[in-house]
Design an enzyme around this catalytic site. Structure first.
Site, PDB file in Angstrom:
ATOM      1  N   ASP A  25       0.855  -1.193   0.000  1.00  0.00           N
ATOM      2  CA  ASP A  25       0.000   0.000   0.000  1.00  0.00           C
ATOM      3  C   ASP A  25       0.888   1.239   0.000  1.00  0.00           C
ATOM      4  O   ASP A  25       1.479   1.593   1.027  1.00  0.00           O
ATOM      5  CB  ASP A  25      -0.917  -0.015   1.220  1.00  0.00           C
ATOM      6  CG  ASP A  25      -1.888   1.158   1.228  1.00  0.00           C
ATOM      7  OD1 ASP A  25      -1.820   1.998   0.301  1.00  0.00           O
ATOM      8  OD2 ASP A  25      -2.704   1.237   2.168  1.00  0.00           O
ATOM      9  N   ASN A  35       4.524   4.501 -11.664  1.00  0.00           N
ATOM     10  CA  ASN A  35       3.256   4.732 -12.354  1.00  0.00           C
ATOM     11  C   ASN A  35       2.098   4.997 -11.402  1.00  0.00           C
ATOM     12  O   ASN A  35       1.119   5.654 -11.785  1.00  0.00           O
ATOM     13  CB  ASN A  35       2.932   3.506 -13.229  1.00  0.00           C
ATOM     14  CG  ASN A  35       1.518   3.509 -13.724  1.00  0.00           C
ATOM     15  OD1 ASN A  35       1.163   4.253 -14.627  1.00  0.00           O
ATOM     16  ND2 ASN A  35       0.672   2.681 -13.112  1.00  0.00           N
ATOM     17  N   ILE A  66      -3.016   8.556  -7.529  1.00  0.00           N
ATOM     18  CA  ILE A  66      -4.421   8.715  -7.186  1.00  0.00           C
ATOM     19  C   ILE A  66      -4.776  10.193  -7.267  1.00  0.00           C
ATOM     20  O   ILE A  66      -3.885  11.059  -7.321  1.00  0.00           O
ATOM     21  CB  ILE A  66      -4.754   8.173  -5.779  1.00  0.00           C
ATOM     22  CG1 ILE A  66      -3.903   8.887  -4.715  1.00  0.00           C
ATOM     23  CG2 ILE A  66      -4.549   6.670  -5.716  1.00  0.00           C
ATOM     24  CD1 ILE A  66      -4.260   8.480  -3.289  1.00  0.00           C
ATOM     25  N   TYR A  93      -3.510  17.311  -6.354  1.00  0.00           N
ATOM     26  CA  TYR A  93      -2.995  16.402  -7.387  1.00  0.00           C
ATOM     27  C   TYR A  93      -1.995  17.130  -8.282  1.00  0.00           C
ATOM     28  O   TYR A  93      -0.884  16.628  -8.531  1.00  0.00           O
ATOM     29  CB  TYR A  93      -4.159  15.867  -8.222  1.00  0.00           C
ATOM     30  CG  TYR A  93      -3.735  14.994  -9.378  1.00  0.00           C
ATOM     31  CD1 TYR A  93      -3.443  13.646  -9.184  1.00  0.00           C
ATOM     32  CD2 TYR A  93      -3.612  15.514 -10.666  1.00  0.00           C
ATOM     33  CE1 TYR A  93      -3.053  12.844 -10.237  1.00  0.00           C
ATOM     34  CE2 TYR A  93      -3.214  14.716 -11.730  1.00  0.00           C
ATOM     35  CZ  TYR A  93      -2.936  13.380 -11.512  1.00  0.00           C
ATOM     36  OH  TYR A  93      -2.537  12.588 -12.559  1.00  0.00           O
ATOM     37  N   LYS A  95       2.219  16.429  -8.803  1.00  0.00           N
ATOM     38  CA  LYS A  95       2.853  16.158 -10.086  1.00  0.00           C
ATOM     39  C   LYS A  95       3.925  17.209 -10.408  1.00  0.00           C
ATOM     40  O   LYS A  95       4.973  16.888 -10.977  1.00  0.00           O
ATOM     41  CB  LYS A  95       1.808  16.090 -11.198  1.00  0.00           C
ATOM     42  CG  LYS A  95       0.853  14.906 -11.070  1.00  0.00           C
ATOM     43  CD  LYS A  95       1.600  13.580 -11.094  1.00  0.00           C
ATOM     44  CE  LYS A  95       0.664  12.391 -11.068  1.00  0.00           C
ATOM     45  NZ  LYS A  95       1.398  11.095 -11.100  1.00  0.00           N
TER      46      LYS A  95
END
Length: 557
Positions: free
Chosen positions: A356, A385, A388, A449, A453
């Protein structure tokens, strides 16, 4: 251009899938176009020859070389419908009296069996392609020369004489427009020493060969260790070709060997064709030089390598796992789903590590223990890769969800890299970070998010400099893909146009192609590249447009 072979080709601009436009007769298109499904680039088909190259700065030396070859043939009375072409290579005069026995030896060493997919690279008139097609091999003739007499257009004339099929393509060997792992044999006759960038050429050959595929190259000059290359290039015949703008190199034996090894090609045999039966090749090369026949069996990028993929149980990660498994890689697949929920053919106990990543420290320990348990000594390719996302205003997102997002998208890649770096250094391997086009964009309702990134991009950018010469670092920015992540994030799928997003298999194929090409940073798709360019250079305008869009959406609500 035979439409049966289009599935083996790809767009030279971005590696995308191609579809054919034009009138088809007997499953052949004489004049038409190949259109990239992703970037929309049109590459013409003229007189049965596909022109699959990007007309950019890298192509210009090849264009000059092509013009130089045509002019050289014109000046030496070798241009036109030469009947000798139908007898090649079996002519009893130089240089064919030496090329013919090398070609026979190539046919002996490499099994040109029916249905083997063969690329004749640097094909010129396509004389070798003709012999392969006669054996029932689906055959491509590739060269930079687009000419009906001394270029790949001649291959169609030779094939018509036999009633066989050859697919002629004008392309750059350093940017081959073929799908990864699509070919069984790449044949070169006096091709490697004309490369502008030998390393890039060999990397492309390695990419397009299937696992266990063969590169065989004949009539390649290798000079003695005692002779400097500039001296060899001053010889009369070589000087003449250089004067026409034709690229020439004269590598030593070790130069070929190093380039082949760096490209991931395993040496099967390298020898002077005259000494093949008596085994004195290396001594002859080092003391006298000679004309070489090189025989290489490609290990392919994934053939004997270990690849670790995070987020492997769904979407893009699973598609990558399926792709690399089919190519023979040794896989370590990391995900958090229970094994009972997964395809047991792909997620075997020897491959699947359940961890996890929202608990980075514990997950990293689990992955490290798995590697130790399965006696992994190195990792050639680590693909970060897993990712979430959560949709909605920041104040409406529960803090545990934000913590999990930062952990999976940012902390876990950093911690896994920190722990597994010795494995990757051992292989002089590669780190690949799957980022997003939104890393340079304002992304309301995806603020966290987007931030993760952007931070991942920054981490990879700095790490690339730290690890230079030890480990390669790539960042790949795919666009939105039709995966379950969007639904799990709570995003409004209909409003996003989720059904129009590309399938994960399509995105995975593009990612795999980008990994093969090895560029430090790749954005997949022309639209996404435009969006990232706008985000970097016109961020204020994009922010204003997004604000107006949100206002309109609220007004409709």
């Amino acid at each position: 251009m035979y439409i049966d072979n289009i599935s083996l080709l790809c767009c030279p601009a971005d590696g995308g899938l191609l579809e054919c436009e034009g009138n088809t007769e007997n499953r052949q298109v004489i004049n038409g176009a190949l259109v990239c499904k992703s970037c929309g680039q049109h590459d013409t088909i003229t007189d049965g020859v596909a022109l699959l190259y990007v007309n950019d700065e890298a192509w210009q030396p090849k264009a000059r070389e092509a013009a130089g070859w045509i002019q050289l043939f014109r000046d030496t009375a070798g241009y036109g419908d030469n009947p000798d072409d139908y007898a090649l290579p079996y002519l009893e005069r130089p240089p064919w009296d030496e090329i013919a026995p090398q070609f026979d030896l190539a046919l002996e060493l490499a099994a040109f069996e029916p249905d083997k997919r063969v690329l004749d690279l640097g094909a010129a008139r396509g004389w070798a392609a003709r012999h392969f097609a006669r054996r029932g091999c689906p055959t491509f003739a590739v060269d930079v020369i687009d000419d009906p007499f001394v270029g790949v257009g001649r291959a169609l004339t030779l094939a018509a004489q036999d009633g066989t099929q050859i697919t002629p393509v004008v392309a750059d060997g350093e940017n081959l427009p073929f799908a990864a792992g699509s070919l069984d044999i790449v044949f070169c006759a006096a091709t490697l020493h004309h490369a502008t960038n030998l390393q890039m050429l060999l990397q492309n050959i390695q990419r397009v060969l299937r696992p266990g595929g063969v590169l065989i190259a004949i009539n390649e000059p290798i000079i003695s260790d005692a002779i400097p290359e500039h001296v060899a290039l001053s010889e009369a015949d070589t000087s003449r070709e250089l004067s026409y703008g034709i690229n020439e190199t004269r590598p030593h034996l070790d130069g070929y060997r190093q380039a082949l090894q760096r490209a991931g090609l395993r040496e099967q045999r390298i020898f002077s064709w005259q000494a093949y039966r008596i085994g004195l090749s290396e001594h002859l090369f080092r003391t006298r030089g000679g004309t070489a026949l090189l025989f290489r069996r490609a290990s392919h990028l994934v053939m004997a390598q270990t690849i670790l993929i995070t987020g492997a149980t769904d979407g893009i990660g699973r598609a990558l796992a399926q792709r690399y498994a089919a190519q023979g890689a040794r896989l370590v697949l990391v995900g958090r789903r229970a094994p009972a929920e997964l395809d047991t053919n792909l997620f075997t106990p020897a491959r699947y590590c359940r961890a996890d990543l929202s608990q980075p420290e514990q997950a990293t320990q689990t992955v490290a223990a798995f590697c130790h348990q399965h006696a992994l000594r190195h990792i050639d390719l680590l693909i970060h890769n897993a990712g979430i996302g959560y949709y909605g205003p920041l104040e409406q997102q529960p803090w545990p969800s934000i913590e999990a997002l930062v952990a999976v998208n940012l902390a876990a890649p950093i911690e896994l890299t920190h722990t597994l770096l010795p494995y990757i250094e051992q292989a002089r391997g590669r780190l690949v970070f799957i980022s997003s086009v939104v890393s340079v964009l304002p992304a309301p309702d995806y603020a966290v998010y987007s931030a993760t990134k952007a931070a991942l991009d920054g981490f990879a950018r700095s790490l690339r400099l730290e690890l230079r010469g030890r480990v390669s670092v790539q960042v790949i920015h795919p666009g939105a893909t039709r995966t379950a992540m969007h639904a799990k994030s709570g995003a409004p799928l209909e409003q996003l146009g989720w059904q129009r997003f590309p399938a994960p298999e399509h995105t995975a194929a593009r990612i795999a192609a980008a990994i093969e090409q090895g560029h430090p940073q790749t954005t997949i798709g022309a639209t996404n590249r435009l969006v990232r360019f706008a985000g970097r250079n016109t961020g204020g305008l994009i922010a204003w447009l997004l604000v107006q869009r949100k206002r309109q959406a609220r007004g409709k609500g």
